[in-house]
Write an enzyme that holds these catalytic residues in place. Structure first.
Site, PDB file in Angstrom:
ATOM      1  N   ASP A 139      -0.310  10.568  -1.053  1.00  0.00           N
ATOM      2  CA  ASP A 139       0.043   9.164  -1.268  1.00  0.00           C
ATOM      3  C   ASP A 139       1.527   8.983  -0.994  1.00  0.00           C
ATOM      4  OD1 ASP A 139      -0.249   6.500  -1.875  1.00  0.00           O
ATOM      5  OD2 ASP A 139      -0.136   6.783  -4.041  1.00  0.00           O
ATOM      6  N   HIS A 146       8.094  -2.486  -2.932  1.00  0.00           N
ATOM      7  CA  HIS A 146       7.435  -1.846  -4.081  1.00  0.00           C
ATOM      8  C   HIS A 146       8.364  -0.830  -4.750  1.00  0.00           C
ATOM      9  CE1 HIS A 146       4.383   0.047  -6.578  1.00  0.00           C
ATOM     10  NE2 HIS A 146       4.659   1.214  -6.021  1.00  0.00           N
ATOM     11  N   GLU A 212      -3.293  -0.462  -7.324  1.00  0.00           N
ATOM     12  CA  GLU A 212      -2.265  -0.529  -6.282  1.00  0.00           C
ATOM     13  C   GLU A 212      -2.984  -0.813  -4.978  1.00  0.00           C
ATOM     14  OE1 GLU A 212       0.099   3.103  -6.371  1.00  0.00           O
ATOM     15  OE2 GLU A 212       1.401   2.262  -7.936  1.00  0.00           O
ATOM     16  N   GLU A 214      -3.332  -0.616  -1.303  1.00  0.00           N
ATOM     17  CA  GLU A 214      -2.795   0.242  -0.249  1.00  0.00           C
ATOM     18  C   GLU A 214      -3.799   0.290   0.903  1.00  0.00           C
ATOM     19  OE1 GLU A 214      -1.306   4.055  -1.531  1.00  0.00           O
ATOM     20  OE2 GLU A 214      -0.806   3.320  -3.549  1.00  0.00           O
ATOM     21  N   ASP A 246      -5.224   2.666  -5.377  1.00  0.00           N
ATOM     22  CA  ASP A 246      -4.659   3.798  -6.117  1.00  0.00           C
ATOM     23  C   ASP A 246      -4.546   3.384  -7.584  1.00  0.00           C
ATOM     24  OD1 ASP A 246      -3.336   6.101  -6.879  1.00  0.00           O
ATOM     25  OD2 ASP A 246      -1.389   5.435  -6.124  1.00  0.00           O
ATOM     26  N   ARG A 250      -0.266   3.075 -16.100  1.00  0.00           N
ATOM     27  CA  ARG A 250       1.204   3.004 -16.113  1.00  0.00           C
ATOM     28  C   ARG A 250       1.827   3.680 -17.320  1.00  0.00           C
ATOM     29  NH1 ARG A 250       1.941   2.329 -10.926  1.00  0.00           N
ATOM     30  NH2 ARG A 250       1.025   0.404 -10.135  1.00  0.00           N
ATOM     31  N   GLN A 253       1.543   7.411 -16.767  1.00  0.00           N
ATOM     32  CA  GLN A 253       2.438   7.728 -15.642  1.00  0.00           C
ATOM     33  C   GLN A 253       3.895   7.761 -16.092  1.00  0.00           C
ATOM     34  OE1 GLN A 253       2.187   4.787 -12.513  1.00  0.00           O
ATOM     35  NE2 GLN A 253       3.799   5.706 -11.269  1.00  0.00           N
ATOM     36  N   LYS A 266      -2.683   9.067 -12.280  1.00  0.00           N
ATOM     37  CA  LYS A 266      -3.253   8.708 -10.975  1.00  0.00           C
ATOM     38  C   LYS A 266      -4.534   9.473 -10.647  1.00  0.00           C
ATOM     39  CE  LYS A 266       0.475   6.425  -9.214  1.00  0.00           C
ATOM     40  NZ  LYS A 266       0.475   5.140  -8.501  1.00  0.00           N
ATOM     41  N   THR A 270      -9.443   7.097  -7.242  1.00  0.00           N
ATOM     42  CA  THR A 270      -8.850   6.437  -6.079  1.00  0.00           C
ATOM     43  C   THR A 270     -10.015   5.889  -5.265  1.00  0.00           C
ATOM     44  OG1 THR A 270      -7.107   8.123  -6.030  1.00  0.00           O
ATOM     45  CG2 THR A 270      -7.341   6.738  -4.070  1.00  0.00           C
ATOM     46  N   GLU A 377       4.075  -5.072 -10.957  1.00  0.00           N
ATOM     47  CA  GLU A 377       5.073  -5.940 -10.335  1.00  0.00           C
ATOM     48  C   GLU A 377       4.752  -7.424 -10.541  1.00  0.00           C
ATOM     49  OE1 GLU A 377       5.993  -4.113  -6.172  1.00  0.00           O
ATOM     50  OE2 GLU A 377       4.145  -3.244  -6.942  1.00  0.00           O
TER      51      GLU A 377
END
Ligand code: MN
Length: 430
Positions: A139, A146, A212, A214, A246, A250, A253, A266, A270, A377
């Protein structure tokens, strides 16, 4: 070199009528590869989406209308890896043959009713499986927007980007065993959480579950250990692209990621979309990527158009009868480091890659707040909850939430769509 139809216009039509509708994800200009099964044949094999149908390549291989590499053992396979490993000329040749078979002026398959009945299946009636056996997953972290947002939230708003970020496509090696195909539910993870102002962590379900948005590219032709892929030759090593979620815990993490990067925050899931969009289908949508400053070191230097204009969206649908809300709209073209730069950097140490390896872009946030591509975000760490259409609010994901990612390249009268990558959040297993 066979013609692989790098066209931006809709003059090319298929006799599969549904493929010619302007909003259709899978026109004849697309032809993505996936792995399918159905009630009449539960054995997974390779198919290509066309309109609202799937072309069963195993059937065409059996009757010898479509042979890759002269072999009858490429498409009757539960994964794309053997086909991908045949390399670029074989992909292009196969694509050209399928294009020819599906063109509105070609009677070979069109007028063969009994073969059509066996080889064309409604997408609505097939199961879509993991298209590849992913043996390596990386990744990247290649969106400047970001990386700047996350650096501001997790570390220091005055100095959000670390000095290495603008010099190389930063990445970590991810987990392959938990890569799942769209539609597979995602269990809320448990782990160590560090409450604010606490000395020691607590154990429990993640409270800050996130997505996420992606994309990922799939390596077609790998490289031998000790022999890097050069930047100039990198693109021909790439087979195609998928959407990728992904999923990120949080709170887990944040406590675990220093000094070695994300781990349990993570590794739990996925998701990828089931259809692999080939680089040939994306070719007409090339654009220039962002200006790179400072100029990268020579092994990462590129000129020309090495990014792609891919519109991307995320919809969130609460449990039950809730309405879907589109919570972000962004574009792949914002990504700072190109896929070729990512692959050149990944292998510059001598690290080998293999057919089917998956390389994710990193969260594709755009410059405007509406284009941020994670809840971290969009809600600025949960401080500014999102308003949903049904009246609800979200800081982070709740149990029962369904997250659906879509993407497409807009041509003149048609679009090359990615289908979707979706998943619903299941409660933690306590
Ligand atoms: Mn990521």
């Amino acid at each position: 070199m066979p013609d692989f139809n790098p066209t931006r216009d809709s003059s090319l039509k298929s006799w599969v009528e549904s493929a010619n509708q302007p909003g259709c994800d899978f026109p004849i200009q697309n032809l993505p590869f996936g792995v399918i099964s159905d009630r009449s044949n539960p054995v997974p094999r390779i198919g290509v989406a066309i309109g609202d149908q799937v072309l069963d390549l195993a059937v065409l291989e059996q009757v010898e209308i479509l042979l890759a590499d002269g072999s009858r053992a490429i498409f009757n396979q539960p994964i794309l890896n053997p086909f991908i490993a045949l390399r670029q000329n074989a992909w292009r040749e196969t694509r050209a043959k399928i294009t020819a078979l599906l063109r509105d002026d070609n009677p070979v398959l069109r007028d063969n009713t009994s073969l059509c009945r066996r080889a064309l299946l409604p997408i609505a009636g097939v199961s879509l499986h993991m298209p590849i056996d992913v043996r390596g997953y990386t990744d990247f972290y290649s969106s400047k927007e970001h990386a700047t947002n996350v650096g501001s939230i997790f570390r220091d708003p005055k100095n959000p980007l670390l000095p290495n970020w603008a010099e190389m496509p930063v990445a970590y090696n991810g987990r392959t065993s938990s890569i799942i195909v769209s539609g597979t539910p995602v269990r809320r993870p448990q782990g160590q959480l560090m409450p604010p102002n606490s000395v020691r962590p607590v154990f429990g379900p993640c409270r800050m579950l996130d997505f996420e948005l992606e994309t990922a590219f799939i390596v077609g032709e790998g490289n031998v250990l000790g022999e890097p892929i050069s930047i100039d030759g990198a693109e021909k090593h790439i087979f195609g692209m998928v959407l990728l979620n992904d999923w990120s815990a949080r709170d887990i993490q944040r406590w675990e990621y220093v000094p070695l990067g994300p781990f349990n925050g993570k590794t739990f899931a996925t998701s990828i979309s089931p259809w692999v969009i080939t680089m040939e289908a994306l070719e007409p949508f090339r654009v220039q990527g962002p200006t790179q400053n400072p100029q990268p070191l020579p092994y990462l230097q590129q000129t020309g158009r090495h990014s792609f204009d891919i519109h991307l969206e995320v919809k969130l649908k609460p449990d039950g009868t809730g309405e879907s809300t589109t919570i972000t709209r962004t574009n792949f073209r914002h990504i700072y480091w190109s896929m070729a730069q990512q692959l050149a950097h990944h292998t510059v140490s001598g690290c080998n890659t293999r057919a089917g390896d998956l390389m994710a872009s990193g969260t594709i946030s755009g410059p405007e707040p509406e284009s941020f591509a994670s809840l971290l975000e969009l809600t600025w760490n949960g401080q500014k909850p999102l308003e949903l259409l049904n009246g609800g609010q979200r800081g982070f994901l709740e149990d029962g939430d369904n997250v659906t990612m879509t993407g497409w390249c807009q041509g003149d009268g048609f679009r090359v769509g990615f289908g979707e990558a979706s998943g619903v959040v299941l409660p933690a297993r306590l």
